[in-house]
Design an enzyme around this catalytic site. Structure first.
Site, PDB file in Angstrom:
ATOM      1  N   MET A 219       0.693  -1.499   0.096  1.00 35.77           N
ATOM      2  CA  MET A 219      -0.070   0.257   0.033  1.00 35.77           C
ATOM      3  C   MET A 219       0.728   1.068   0.073  1.00 35.77           C
ATOM      4  O   MET A 219       1.995   1.400   1.204  1.00 35.77           O
ATOM      5  CB  MET A 219      -0.727  -0.088   0.563  1.00 35.77           C
ATOM      6  CG  MET A 219      -1.766   0.910   1.167  1.00 35.77           C
ATOM      7  SD  MET A 219      -2.703   1.062   2.401  1.00 35.77           S
ATOM      8  CE  MET A 219      -3.600   0.468   1.176  1.00 35.77           C
ATOM      9  N   HIS A 220       0.199   1.472  -0.882  1.00 34.45           N
ATOM     10  CA  HIS A 220       1.405   3.220  -0.806  1.00 34.45           C
ATOM     11  C   HIS A 220       0.823   4.678  -1.207  1.00 34.45           C
ATOM     12  O   HIS A 220       1.192   5.800  -1.239  1.00 34.45           O
ATOM     13  CB  HIS A 220       2.316   2.796  -1.908  1.00 34.45           C
ATOM     14  CG  HIS A 220       2.431   3.118  -3.536  1.00 34.45           C
ATOM     15  ND1 HIS A 220       1.838   1.813  -3.612  1.00 34.45           N
ATOM     16  CD2 HIS A 220       2.445   3.960  -4.260  1.00 34.45           C
ATOM     17  CE1 HIS A 220       1.623   2.069  -5.219  1.00 34.45           C
ATOM     18  NE2 HIS A 220       2.532   3.560  -5.374  1.00 34.45           N
ATOM     19  N   ARG A 221      -0.382   4.434  -2.006  1.00 34.18           N
ATOM     20  CA  ARG A 221      -0.773   5.306  -3.006  1.00 34.18           C
ATOM     21  C   ARG A 221      -1.268   6.740  -2.171  1.00 34.18           C
ATOM     22  O   ARG A 221      -1.811   6.723  -0.419  1.00 34.18           O
ATOM     23  CB  ARG A 221      -2.345   4.911  -3.844  1.00 34.18           C
ATOM     24  CG  ARG A 221      -1.787   4.183  -4.707  1.00 34.18           C
ATOM     25  CD  ARG A 221      -3.113   3.648  -5.673  1.00 34.18           C
ATOM     26  NE  ARG A 221      -3.722   5.526  -6.251  1.00 34.18           N
ATOM     27  CZ  ARG A 221      -2.704   6.148  -7.069  1.00 34.18           C
ATOM     28  NH1 ARG A 221      -2.714   5.145  -7.670  1.00 34.18           N
ATOM     29  NH2 ARG A 221      -3.542   6.589  -7.810  1.00 34.18           N
TER      30      ARG A 221
END
Ligand code: UDP
Length: 373
Positions: A219-221
């Site tokens: 998860m990085h957005r």
């Protein structure tokens, strides 16, 4: 946080590093491919190997610059940038100025960009200013939501491009609706060659003890990780998942979790971001992958691994239509655990992104260039 080594056995590295270091002295490159981030390095790795170093140069802007997001990938993928700009920023104007300054000395005839990063937009604007033809790989990918920052970037790059390589018929159709001015061909997605080849040599990450059955999470957005409400929703969903969850945490996510003092329940195993071979091992061996990454959605369908996308939209509609991927935005009230249970039964048989894509794309680009007056 478990720290794991990015070391691999000698044999494994030898298989990966089959390309030779190019002679950095050759400065006149008729075609320059621009990359600036981890996913671009991964996806372009097999493709750029096909060019002769003399007529082609790889320019790395340095948008992603930390060793865990850059160096380990250059090393594992055997990529050697001819121009390493070390910009250390995602500011489009700064990136563009640096690209122009570098290429002004020997202006290429064609610039190739990939996907939807700020480096790709900067290089497209640089191409316009320098009078180079622009080639866009991964054209026509759409979230159908202009609130997604990359959407405007993709549309802009596609509208400026002379030649557009679409990963699927679906993406080509989007470009036809938009009436882009450039020539469009469907060539597949470069990730196919890379992840098929390297998943065969990916072995268990050194120093990581893994549960027998686990879910993989990335998860990085910004829409997810910059918002403490979303991070807490993720924490609550994960606390109800009846499996271990291995979570290589992107630097942006790590910083945000630290800032907001968020930690997960004991079924979540946080680890540092891993190199590509380690990641492919995790993907090959997990039950289901949870992600907000575009690249991971693609890799999942290629490796036939069920995927759940933790977003309200996706730019990989092919995977959703094939029931290889399902949307689960974090503000959903129903059970993520139940969705995982359902998706773990999915049978994935079709890869929508082509085969032998690097060579197909390379040939298509050569044909395009030689057809120019
Ligand atoms: N990836 C990796 N190590 C990790 C997490 C992801 O090598 O710890 C790879 C993954 O296999 C995929 C790419 O990084 O190919 C995705 O990058 P990212 O999520 O940063 O960007 P996006 O795909 O959303 O553009």
């Amino acid at each position: 946080m478990i720290k794991i080594s990015n070391e691999h056995s000698k044999d494994q590295v030898q298989v990966v590093l089959e390309s030779k270091r190019r002679d950095n002295k050759s400065s006149v490159s008729n075609i320059v491919t621009v990359a600036g981030t981890r996913p671009e390095l991964i996806k372009l790795s097999e493709f750029i190997r096909l060019f002769d170093g003399k007529e082609h140069g790889l320019l790395y802007t340095g948008q992603h610059f930390s060793p865990k997001m850059k160096d380990v990938f250059l090393e594992q993928l055997g990529i050697f940038p001819d121009f390493d700009l070390q910009c250390g920023t995602s500011d489009v104007l700064v990136l563009k100025e640096n690209i122009i300054k570098t290429l002004n000395k020997a202006i290429p005839s064609h610039i190739i960009v990939y996907g939807d990063t700020n480096s790709s937009l900067a290089a497209s604007l640089a191409a316009e200013e320098l009078g180079c033809k622009l080639i866009h790989i991964e054209a026509g990918v759409r979230d159908f939501d202009l609130a997604v920052p990359e959407e405007g970037t993709r549309i802009k790059i596609d509208s400026m491009s002379d030649y557009l390589l679409a990963p699927s018929d679906f993406c080509k159709m989007c470009l036809q609706y938009e009436q882009v001015r450039g020539q469009v061909d469907v060539t597949g997605n470069l990730i196919v060659d890379v992840c098929k080849k390297l998943s065969k040599v990916a072995t268990k990450p050194v120093g990581l003890s893994l549960p027998n059955h686990f879910i993989l999470l990335t998860m990085h957005r910004p829409e997810n990780v910059d918002d403490p409400i979303k991070l807490n929703l993720l924490k609550n969903h994960l606390s109800q998942v009846d499996s271990d969850v291995v979570f290589p945490i992107h630097p942006r996510t790590q910083a945000s979790m630290k800032k907001y003092g968020i930690s997960f329940t004991p079924n979540v195993i946080p680890i540092d971001p891993v190199g590509y071979l380690d990641f492919l091992y995790l993907l090959n061996n997990c039950k289901v992958v949870l992600t907000d990454s575009g690249g991971v959605q693609e890799e999942s369908v290629v490796l036939k691994k069920p995927c759940i996308t933790l977003r309200h939209t996706s730019a990989r509609w092919e995977t959703i239509l094939l029931n290889a991927n399902r949307l689960f935005p974090l503000d959903r009230k129903d059970s993520l655990n139940e969705t995982i249970r359902e998706m773990s039964k999915a049978t994935i048989t079709v890869n929508p992104y082509g085969e032998n894509v690097a060579m197909t794309s390379y040939n298509a680009i050569q044909d395009f260039i030689s057809s120019m007056p």
